[in-house]
Design a protein around this motif. Structure first.
Motif, PDB file in Angstrom:
ATOM      1  N   SER A  73       0.829  -1.202   0.000  1.00 52.23           N
ATOM      2  CA  SER A  73       0.000   0.000   0.000  1.00 52.23           C
ATOM      3  C   SER A  73       0.865   1.255   0.000  1.00 52.23           C
ATOM      4  O   SER A  73       0.514   2.251  -0.607  1.00 52.23           O
ATOM      5  CB  SER A  73      -0.974   0.000   1.183  1.00 52.23           C
ATOM      6  N   LEU A  74       2.014   1.227   0.658  1.00 49.04           N
ATOM      7  CA  LEU A  74       2.909   2.383   0.643  1.00 49.04           C
ATOM      8  C   LEU A  74       3.478   2.615  -0.753  1.00 49.04           C
ATOM      9  O   LEU A  74       3.711   3.750  -1.142  1.00 49.04           O
ATOM     10  CB  LEU A  74       4.063   2.189   1.637  1.00 49.04           C
ATOM     11  N   CYS A  75       3.692   1.560  -1.502  1.00 47.21           N
ATOM     12  CA  CYS A  75       4.232   1.688  -2.853  1.00 47.21           C
ATOM     13  C   CYS A  75       3.241   2.358  -3.794  1.00 47.21           C
ATOM     14  O   CYS A  75       3.606   2.824  -4.861  1.00 47.21           O
ATOM     15  CB  CYS A  75       4.636   0.323  -3.408  1.00 47.21           C
ATOM     16  N   GLN A  76       1.993   2.403  -3.411  1.00 47.54           N
ATOM     17  CA  GLN A  76       0.978   3.058  -4.237  1.00 47.54           C
ATOM     18  C   GLN A  76       0.786   4.512  -3.808  1.00 47.54           C
ATOM     19  O   GLN A  76      -0.172   5.156  -4.188  1.00 47.54           O
ATOM     20  CB  GLN A  76      -0.357   2.302  -4.108  1.00 47.54           C
ATOM     21  N   ALA A  77       1.701   5.046  -3.005  1.00 45.70           N
ATOM     22  CA  ALA A  77       1.546   6.366  -2.419  1.00 45.70           C
ATOM     23  C   ALA A  77       1.408   7.463  -3.455  1.00 45.70           C
ATOM     24  O   ALA A  77       2.100   7.467  -4.461  1.00 45.70           O
ATOM     25  CB  ALA A  77       2.740   6.663  -1.510  1.00 45.70           C
ATOM     26  N   TYR A  78       0.487   8.386  -3.188  1.00 49.69           N
ATOM     27  CA  TYR A  78       0.313   9.621  -3.939  1.00 49.69           C
ATOM     28  C   TYR A  78       0.095   9.441  -5.443  1.00 49.69           C
ATOM     29  O   TYR A  78       0.697  10.156  -6.236  1.00 49.69           O
ATOM     30  CB  TYR A  78       1.489  10.573  -3.718  1.00 49.69           C
ATOM     31  N   PRO A  79      -0.766   8.516  -5.892  1.00 53.53           N
ATOM     32  CA  PRO A  79      -0.975   8.377  -7.340  1.00 53.53           C
ATOM     33  C   PRO A  79      -1.582   9.621  -7.970  1.00 53.53           C
ATOM     34  O   PRO A  79      -1.389   9.871  -9.151  1.00 53.53           O
ATOM     35  CB  PRO A  79      -1.925   7.185  -7.456  1.00 53.53           C
ATOM     36  N   GLY A  80      -2.288  10.435  -7.197  1.00 55.03           N
ATOM     37  CA  GLY A  80      -2.918  11.632  -7.738  1.00 55.03           C
ATOM     38  C   GLY A  80      -2.153  12.901  -7.430  1.00 55.03           C
ATOM     39  O   GLY A  80      -2.712  13.982  -7.468  1.00 55.03           O
ATOM     40  N   GLY A  81      -0.872  12.759  -7.088  1.00 54.01           N
ATOM     41  CA  GLY A  81      -0.056  13.925  -6.768  1.00 54.01           C
ATOM     42  C   GLY A  81       0.327  13.942  -5.307  1.00 54.01           C
ATOM     43  O   GLY A  81      -0.298  13.297  -4.470  1.00 54.01           O
ATOM     44  N   ALA A  82       1.353  14.687  -5.000  1.00 52.56           N
ATOM     45  CA  ALA A  82       1.822  14.790  -3.626  1.00 52.56           C
ATOM     46  C   ALA A  82       0.761  15.500  -2.780  1.00 52.56           C
ATOM     47  O   ALA A  82       0.081  16.399  -3.251  1.00 52.56           O
ATOM     48  CB  ALA A  82       3.135  15.569  -3.584  1.00 52.56           C
TER      49      ALA A  82
END
Length: 144
Positions: free
Chosen positions: A31-40
């Motif tokens: 789940s951490l690897c999917q962090a911020y897919p829509g921007g920081a």
């Protein structure tokens, strides 16, 4: 007979806890690897995944009238390009978005070399900072 029975029952329960611990950790890391897919989430955020693998040179060019073009070269997935200089970013190209004092990615799709225009409201070369996410395992600081 009956004294060994409870310890035999306890072993499978204990073993299942050992299995679920690493599984839970793995799910957390995924789940951490999917962090911020829509921007920081903010203009001062750093990637929630991967390792800093050095710097990427960003090109800052004065394009006149106190306007500055910042070019980020090479393939990447994510970006935070921030400034604390007074001014405003022009609307971002597809795949990026303006967010307060910065430009960040708006999707996790692959991106290539792009330029962004900052219109400064104070004299002198603006101070920029940020990073690019190359992939989920690597990111680089931006060097200006």
């Amino acid at each position: 007979g009956s004294c060994s029975q409870p310890s035999n029952q306890a072993t499978p329960r204990y073993a299942s806890l050992i299995i679920s611990g690493p599984l839970l950790l793995l799910l957390l890391l995924v789940s951490l690897c999917q962090a911020y897919p829509g921007g920081a989430p903010s203009c001062t955020s750093t990637p929630g995944h991967g390792a800093n693998t050095g710097d990427l040179a960003a090109v800052v060019q004065n394009i006149g009238d106190n306007n500055w073009q910042v070019t980020i070269t090479g393939k990447h997935k994510g970006l935070v390009l921030n400034t604390e200089t007074k001014g405003a970013w022009d609307p971002a190209v597809d795949g990026y978005q303006k967010k307060g004092t910065c430009i960040t990615h708006s999707s996790r799709s692959d991106k290539d070399t792009n330029s962004f225009v900052f219109r400064a409201r104070e004299e002198g070369t603006p101070q920029f900072s940020g990073f690019v996410v190359i992939d989920y395992a690597n990111y680089k600081g931006l060097a200006f």
